[in-house]
Design a protein around this motif. Structure first.
Motif, PDB file in Angstrom:
ATOM      1  N   ASN A  15      45.049  25.449  61.302  1.00 28.44           N
ATOM      2  CA  ASN A  15      45.545  25.070  60.172  1.00 28.44           C
ATOM      3  C   ASN A  15      45.390  26.124  58.907  1.00 28.44           C
ATOM      4  N   VAL A  16      45.865  27.433  58.946  1.00 25.04           N
ATOM      5  CA  VAL A  16      45.798  28.242  58.162  1.00 25.04           C
ATOM      6  C   VAL A  16      46.426  27.911  56.409  1.00 25.04           C
ATOM      7  N   SER A  17      45.512  27.518  55.479  1.00 23.10           N
ATOM      8  CA  SER A  17      46.224  27.129  54.341  1.00 23.10           C
ATOM      9  C   SER A  17      45.806  27.724  53.214  1.00 23.10           C
ATOM     10  N   LEU A  18      46.160  27.573  52.075  1.00 25.27           N
ATOM     11  CA  LEU A  18      45.880  28.181  50.925  1.00 25.27           C
ATOM     12  C   LEU A  18      44.201  27.886  50.313  1.00 25.27           C
ATOM     13  N   GLN A  19      44.031  26.538  50.709  1.00 26.99           N
ATOM     14  CA  GLN A  19      42.614  26.174  50.766  1.00 26.99           C
ATOM     15  C   GLN A  19      41.513  27.212  51.500  1.00 26.99           C
ATOM     16  N   ALA A  20      42.040  27.110  52.735  1.00 27.94           N
ATOM     17  CA  ALA A  20      41.283  27.902  53.728  1.00 27.94           C
ATOM     18  C   ALA A  20      41.200  29.305  53.546  1.00 27.94           C
ATOM     19  N   LEU A  21      42.393  30.115  52.772  1.00 24.01           N
ATOM     20  CA  LEU A  21      42.307  31.280  52.404  1.00 24.01           C
ATOM     21  C   LEU A  21      41.291  31.483  51.166  1.00 24.01           C
ATOM     22  N   LYS A  22      41.444  30.772  50.329  1.00 23.71           N
ATOM     23  CA  LYS A  22      40.368  30.623  49.405  1.00 23.71           C
ATOM     24  C   LYS A  22      38.977  30.614  49.615  1.00 23.71           C
ATOM     25  N   ASP A  23      38.905  29.606  50.669  1.00 20.82           N
ATOM     26  CA  ASP A  23      37.200  29.540  51.261  1.00 20.82           C
ATOM     27  C   ASP A  23      36.836  30.919  51.851  1.00 20.82           C
ATOM     28  N   VAL A  24      37.816  31.634  52.470  1.00 22.77           N
ATOM     29  CA  VAL A  24      37.504  32.909  52.980  1.00 22.77           C
ATOM     30  C   VAL A  24      37.133  33.970  52.027  1.00 22.77           C
ATOM     31  N   VAL A  25      37.999  34.015  50.975  1.00 20.34           N
ATOM     32  CA  VAL A  25      37.662  34.845  49.917  1.00 20.34           C
ATOM     33  C   VAL A  25      36.347  34.650  49.228  1.00 20.34           C
ATOM     34  N   THR A  26      35.939  33.319  49.222  1.00 21.88           N
ATOM     35  CA  THR A  26      34.706  32.999  48.400  1.00 21.88           C
ATOM     36  C   THR A  26      33.484  33.322  49.387  1.00 21.88           C
ATOM     37  N   GLU A  27      33.620  32.969  50.709  1.00 22.29           N
ATOM     38  CA  GLU A  27      32.680  33.182  51.795  1.00 22.29           C
ATOM     39  C   GLU A  27      32.267  34.416  52.062  1.00 22.29           C
ATOM     40  N   LYS A  28      33.499  35.291  52.035  1.00 19.33           N
ATOM     41  CA  LYS A  28      33.211  36.952  52.362  1.00 19.33           C
ATOM     42  C   LYS A  28      33.133  37.897  51.055  1.00 19.33           C
ATOM     43  N   GLY A  29      33.006  36.930  49.965  1.00 22.23           N
ATOM     44  CA  GLY A  29      32.899  37.849  48.582  1.00 22.23           C
ATOM     45  C   GLY A  29      33.899  39.023  48.408  1.00 22.23           C
ATOM     46  N   LEU A  30      35.082  38.713  48.792  1.00 16.86           N
ATOM     47  CA  LEU A  30      36.372  39.677  48.756  1.00 16.86           C
ATOM     48  C   LEU A  30      36.617  39.876  47.184  1.00 16.86           C
ATOM     49  N   ASN A  31      36.969  41.112  46.895  1.00 19.11           N
ATOM     50  CA  ASN A  31      37.571  41.512  45.810  1.00 19.11           C
ATOM     51  C   ASN A  31      38.970  42.045  45.979  1.00 19.11           C
ATOM     52  N   THR A  32      39.488  42.568  44.919  1.00 17.96           N
ATOM     53  CA  THR A  32      40.982  43.013  44.771  1.00 17.96           C
ATOM     54  C   THR A  32      41.003  44.062  45.543  1.00 17.96           C
ATOM     55  N   THR A  33      40.000  44.949  46.013  1.00 14.74           N
ATOM     56  CA  THR A  33      40.118  46.069  47.176  1.00 14.74           C
ATOM     57  C   THR A  33      40.643  45.547  48.640  1.00 14.74           C
ATOM     58  N   HIS A  34      40.590  44.205  48.621  1.00 15.04           N
ATOM     59  CA  HIS A  34      40.785  43.900  50.193  1.00 15.04           C
ATOM     60  C   HIS A  34      41.953  42.986  50.138  1.00 15.04           C
ATOM     61  N   LYS A  35      42.544  43.078  51.276  1.00 15.61           N
ATOM     62  CA  LYS A  35      43.920  42.275  51.628  1.00 15.61           C
ATOM     63  C   LYS A  35      43.501  41.401  52.897  1.00 15.61           C
TER      64      LYS A  35
END
Length: 81
Positions: A11-31
């Motif tokens: 289940n890839v979801s918007l919330q799962a993607l938000k969690d990945v962004v937070t967990e990995k410390g991603l910024n706007t240079t990532h995709k």
């Protein structure tokens, strides 16, 4: 740029993607790259949640989400570049 894979599950979801962004410390240079099936699921979820389709490019927390047309990203997995 090398793509790192993060297994999410079925289940890839918007919330799962938000969690990945937070967990990995991603910024706007990532995709985030999604398998076409997961990408379509996220677009439908976003459309149902906000009652409209977000303009392309689709983003989550400012991070661009792209469909992996080469189908190198397995279902249930997020590619991070």
């Amino acid at each position: 740029m090398k793509t790192h894979l993060k297994y999410i599950g079925k289940n890839v979801s918007l919330q799962a993607l938000k969690d990945v962004v937070t967990e990995k410390g991603l910024n706007t240079t990532h995709k985030l790259l999604l398998n076409p099936q997961d990408y379509n699921t996220v677009i439908l979820e976003q459309a149902n949640l906000f009652e409209e389709v977000q303009q392309i490019p689709l983003t989550v927390n400012g991070i661009v989400i792209e469909k992996d047309d080469d189908k190198e990203i397995p279902y249930g997995t997020v590619g991070i570049t």
